[in-house]
Design a protein around this motif. Structure first.
Motif, mmCIF file in Angstrom:
data_model
loop_
_atom_site.group_PDB
_atom_site.id
_atom_site.type_symbol
_atom_site.label_atom_id
_atom_site.label_comp_id
_atom_site.label_asym_id
_atom_site.label_seq_id
_atom_site.Cartn_x
_atom_site.Cartn_y
_atom_site.Cartn_z
ATOM 1 N N ARG A 98 -8.143 30.094 78.452
ATOM 2 C CA ARG A 98 -7.003 31.025 78.482
ATOM 3 C C ARG A 98 -6.555 31.274 79.913
ATOM 4 N N ILE A 99 -7.537 31.404 80.794
ATOM 5 C CA ILE A 99 -7.180 31.605 82.203
ATOM 6 C C ILE A 99 -6.418 30.394 82.709
ATOM 7 N N GLU A 100 -6.924 29.215 82.369
ATOM 8 C CA GLU A 100 -6.291 27.986 82.838
ATOM 9 C C GLU A 100 -4.856 27.888 82.306
ATOM 10 N N ALA A 101 -4.671 28.301 81.054
ATOM 11 C CA ALA A 101 -3.361 28.157 80.435
ATOM 12 C C ALA A 101 -2.410 29.297 80.786
ATOM 13 N N GLY A 102 -2.893 30.279 81.532
ATOM 14 C CA GLY A 102 -2.026 31.387 81.896
ATOM 15 C C GLY A 102 -1.850 32.410 80.794
ATOM 16 N N GLU A 103 -2.778 32.441 79.842
ATOM 17 C CA GLU A 103 -2.662 33.401 78.742
ATOM 18 C C GLU A 103 -3.602 34.581 78.906
ATOM 19 N N ALA A 104 -4.335 34.606 80.013
ATOM 20 C CA ALA A 104 -5.355 35.642 80.154
ATOM 21 C C ALA A 104 -4.790 36.878 80.824
ATOM 22 N N THR A 105 -5.413 38.025 80.553
ATOM 23 C CA THR A 105 -5.086 39.256 81.256
ATOM 24 C C THR A 105 -6.262 39.583 82.158
ATOM 25 N N PRO A 106 -6.056 40.428 83.179
ATOM 26 C CA PRO A 106 -7.164 40.751 84.081
ATOM 27 C C PRO A 106 -8.385 41.276 83.336
ATOM 28 N N MET A 107 -8.166 41.911 82.192
ATOM 29 C CA MET A 107 -9.282 42.438 81.421
ATOM 30 C C MET A 107 -10.223 41.320 80.974
ATOM 31 N N ASP A 108 -9.639 40.128 80.763
ATOM 32 C CA ASP A 108 -10.461 39.020 80.284
ATOM 33 C C ASP A 108 -11.597 38.683 81.239
ATOM 34 N N GLY B 227 -21.602 33.868 85.743
ATOM 35 C CA GLY B 227 -21.583 35.235 86.263
ATOM 36 C C GLY B 227 -21.429 35.237 87.780
ATOM 37 N N SER B 228 -22.158 34.320 88.447
ATOM 38 C CA SER B 228 -22.093 34.302 89.908
ATOM 39 C C SER B 228 -20.721 33.833 90.389
ATOM 40 N N MET B 229 -20.088 32.934 89.664
ATOM 41 C CA MET B 229 -18.758 32.470 90.082
ATOM 42 C C MET B 229 -17.733 33.595 89.947
ATOM 43 N N ILE B 230 -17.825 34.355 88.838
ATOM 44 C CA ILE B 230 -16.884 35.469 88.680
ATOM 45 C C ILE B 230 -17.108 36.495 89.790
ATOM 46 N N ALA B 231 -18.395 36.770 90.083
ATOM 47 C CA ALA B 231 -18.681 37.785 91.099
ATOM 48 C C ALA B 231 -18.211 37.341 92.481
ATOM 49 N N LYS B 232 -18.413 36.061 92.806
ATOM 50 C CA LYS B 232 -18.132 35.621 94.174
ATOM 51 C C LYS B 232 -16.716 35.118 94.386
ATOM 52 N N PHE B 233 -16.040 34.724 93.315
ATOM 53 C CA PHE B 233 -14.702 34.148 93.471
ATOM 54 C C PHE B 233 -13.678 34.860 92.602
ATOM 55 N N ARG B 234 -13.887 36.160 92.399
ATOM 56 C CA ARG B 234 -13.002 36.920 91.534
ATOM 57 C C ARG B 234 -11.546 36.810 91.984
ATOM 58 N N GLY B 235 -11.340 36.923 93.287
ATOM 59 C CA GLY B 235 -9.988 36.840 93.820
ATOM 60 C C GLY B 235 -9.313 35.532 93.441
ATOM 61 N N GLU B 236 -10.050 34.465 93.516
ATOM 62 C CA GLU B 236 -9.447 33.157 93.193
ATOM 63 C C GLU B 236 -9.104 33.069 91.704
ATOM 64 N N PHE B 237 -9.982 33.576 90.847
ATOM 65 C CA PHE B 237 -9.666 33.591 89.412
ATOM 66 C C PHE B 237 -8.385 34.396 89.176
ATOM 67 N N GLU B 238 -8.296 35.571 89.827
ATOM 68 C CA GLU B 238 -7.130 36.436 89.596
ATOM 69 C C GLU B 238 -5.847 35.765 90.068
#
Ligand SMILES: Cc1cc2nc3c(=O)[nH]c(=O)nc-3n(C[C@H](O)[C@H](O)[C@H](O)COP(=O)(O)O)c2cc1C
Ligand code: SF4
Ligand code: FES
Lengths: 224, 421
Positions: free
Chosen positions: B359-369, B397-408
């Motif tokens: 969903r993130i890749e496809a642009g369908e995700a919200t920050p809550m995801d 978990g470690s990728m979300i914690a360390k690269f949150r900005g990039e995911f967002e």
């Protein structure tokens, strides 16, 4: 609590559209029905009725003799049957079960667990393309597409995505009929398919077995 | 920088042949343990401080001592399933020096009072399996295996068993079920395999590299071996380095050297103009580290302190050309494919993690995801029968914690363009 809970309407709405349901309202038809007790239980195939090629029988029996419990031979038996029949067909499983004295259902359960058993007819050659992390960092996804395109509709060449094959040092890599080759570069996908069609060993100079350890190739300053 | 024990003669032509191996001092330690008492072998292993090389790092001597004494059939299973993404050390060891594995198996069997041994090799390693088949036959002919080895009262049988493609069969109890001819579902522990393992008998399970280190320990003496490396992580380790490095491959190092020396010094670092973005220090199951962690000493305790683990000793390097989302998706899809399906948090958690990443890749995700995804990882950890679920939850978990900005950023960009950016 009285009355339906807070999520009820939402679920009702979902039942109305999103989730496909069988006529009895179940999402997995049959799960709540008792086994058909009028049917006979699955039987171990009768060796008097099932014909098994003597070479296949011998191979499976030799495998059973190697273990304290004959059932340990399930994987070798299925592999042998797959080799004899080209794939793990119902007939292949039936014959292996007959020699092993287990039900075909037992071996089917085993065969469906492991990636190397082909549960549908497949070509003579198997080409596993590793598309796990290390290989994909080095272009494995594009390589898979190239090999698949080169093989086209050729039913004799079975091109499959595979998880890490334990050869990330030669990424991107392939396993062709259980022999490892890599790293594949430009033009190698086409050459691989051409070699296979011509009945030659594919990409012989890229064979993993020919390589020395990376440690031995270090520049001089790293020697101890 | 490198320290060669297991790799000392590794590129010697025909080392896989018994005559060449013997000429290099092979099977001398096997002769030695035949005349040693079981306790003497155990105390050498204990003194060496050797920790398991398969992933969990459990002290090898202590594990062997857990097997009950007595006159029943006891089993040794060598774990040669090697399916942890990024790991390829056992492959090179078995291919080039199979007799050292056989020698190590007899030593471990002696330490555990074991009479039946198996090697469980992943089915894809057919080339290596054929080399082992030949080596085992040679060892039987020479009297190093079988009844009354070299005229002693020690007997050890050895059978090579080929798997058929399933990562979970590397987990020790999944492996036992698979070896018994079943689907490779892990078992509930306890009972631990040392008490009730293969065919219900006491069973010792060790990794290929662990076993191949044992002849070296006997040769040097446990105390001398323990001088190599650092406290808590003695000896040498074969490290598999792959991904964005210029010289991918296996290197034998002394434990405790800076990780930078392995990634840059030995493997040559990322291609020119690129820099390290993240790296898995111990296979894809290890939480990722970043460029800031490059000076962490490469040993069990230092990596644990840095929030990750040494695992199987496989370093996967990702440089700044690759989005973290791509790495997360590859990782999660692997665990979804390999989950055996027995426990709900792992079966569902791996599946939902993949879906949310898509969903993130496809642009369908919200920050809550992102928060939901992070909480899914937390709910997997510690709630499953085996640690395959954790093995996805920890790196993701470690990728979300360390690269949150990039995911967002990716989510915003994908939403704007309406497609994957
Ligand atoms: C999902 C999973 C996969 C594993 N795969 C392997 C493997 O491929 N090879 C291996 O040696 N250990 C693997 N392990 C670790 C084994 O369970 C076990 O700890 C190890 O073989 C013990 O050997 P050691 O003490 O010599 O390290 C795996 C563990 C898990 C949870
Ligand atoms: S954690 Fe996953 S792989 Fe392990 S037993 Fe449970 S479902 Fe199977
Ligand atoms: S990632 Fe392809 S062989 Fe390991």
């Amino acid at each position: 609590m009285s009355g339906p809970g807070p999520g009820f309407e939402y679920i009702q709405e979902l039942q109305g559209r999103a989730i496909p349901r069988a006529s009895d309202g179940s999402r997995t038809p049959g799960w709540d029905q008792p086994a058909d007790l009028t049917k006979d239980p699955a039987e171990i195939p009768d060796p008097a009725v099932i014909h098994v090629a003597p070479a296949l029988r011998d191979e499976i029996e030799a495998a059973m003799a190697r273990y304290p419990d004959r059932r340990s031979a399930a994987l070798p038996a299925l592999k042998a049957a797959q080799r004899f029949h080209g794939w793990c067909s119902p007939q292949a499983i039936l014959e292996a079960a007959c020699v092993m004295r287990v039900t075909p259902g037992y071996l089917t359960a085993v065969a469906t667990f492991y990636d190397m058993f082909e549960l549908e007819p497949k070509g003579r050659h198997s080409v596993y393309v590793c598309t796990n992390i290390s290989c994909s960092l080095r272009g494995a996804d594009a390589l898979y597409e190239e090999i698949a395109a080169a093989a086209g509709e050729d039913g004799e060449i079975n091109v499959r995505h595979f998880e890490c094959l334990g050869a990330c040092d030669i990424a991107p890599m392939v396993s062709v009929d259980n022999v490892y080759y890599g790293p594949l570069g430009k033009g190698d996908a086409k050459r691989l398919v051409e070699d296979l069609r011509a009945g030659r060993e594919p990409l012989p100079e890229l064979r993993l077995a020919l390589r020395r350890t990376a440690a031995s190739e270090l520049p001089a300053e790293h020697e101890q | 920088m490198t320290q060669a024990l297991l790799f000392k003669d590794i590129d010697e032509p025909n080392l896989a042949d018994i005559a060449v191996y013997e000429r290099r001092g092979g099977y001398e330690q096997l002769r030695k343990v035949l005349s040693m008492s079981q306790d003497a072998v155990l105390s050498e292993l204990d003194a060496s401080g050797l920790r398991g090389r398969g992933g969990a790092g459990f002290p090898a001597g202590r594990k062997a001592s857990f097997l009950p004494k007595g006159d029943m059939d006891k089993y040794l299973v060598c774990n040669a399933d090697e399916s942890e993404p990024g790991t390829f050390k056992d492959r090179e060891l078995m291919q080039k020096c199979p007799h050292a594995l056989i020698e190590g198996i007899v030593i471990a069997a002696r330490a555990g009072g074991i009479n039946r041994a198996f090697i469980y090799i992943r089915g894809e390693y057919e080339e290596q399996a054929q080399i082992l088949d030949r080596a085992i036959a040679q060892a039987y002919d020479a009297g190093y295996l079988g009844e009354r080895i070299l005229g002693s009262d020690v007997s050890v049988s050895l059978v090579l068993h080929r798997g058929a493609g399933a990562y979970i069969c590397g987990e020790e109890t999944g492996l036992l079920d698979s070896l018994e001819g079943k689907r490779g579902n892990p078992r509930l522990k306890p009972p631990f395999p040392a008490i009730e393992g293969l065919y219900g008998g006491p069973t010792l399970i060790n990794n290929v590299e662990t076993l191949m280190t044992m002849p070296q320990i006997l040769r040097m003496g446990g105390n001398k071996y323990a001088e190599l490396g650092v406290s808590g992580s003695s000896g040498t380790k074969i490290v598999s380095v792959s991904g964005h490095v210029q010289r991918p491959g296996n290197y034998e190092i002394e434990l405790g050297i800076p990780s930078r020396e392995i990634i840059y010094g030995l493997a040559g670092g990322p291609p020119p103009g690129r820099s390290v973005k993240l790296w898995f220090p111990g296979g894809s199951s290890a939480p990722v580290l970043t460029a800031e962690d490059l000076d962490v000493p490469y040993d069990f305790d230092s990596l644990a302190k840095a929030g990750s683990m040494l695992g199987s000793g496989a370093i996967i390097v990702v440089d700044d050309s690759t989005p973290v989302l791509d790495v997360a998706l590859k990782t999660a899809r692997f665990y979804r494919h390999e989950s055996c399906g027995k426990c709900t948090p792992c079966r569902e958690g791996t599946n939902w993690t993949v879906k949310m990443l898509e969903r993130i890749e496809a642009g369908e995700a919200t920050p809550m995801d992102l928060d939901i995804m992070a909480s899914v990882q937390e709910q997997i950890i510690g709630n499953c029968l085996c640690v395959l679920g954790d093995a996805m939850a920890m790196p993701i978990g470690s990728m979300i914690a360390k690269f949150r900005g990039e995911f967002e950023k990716h989510m915003q960009r994908a939403q704007l363009t309406g497609a994957s950016a």
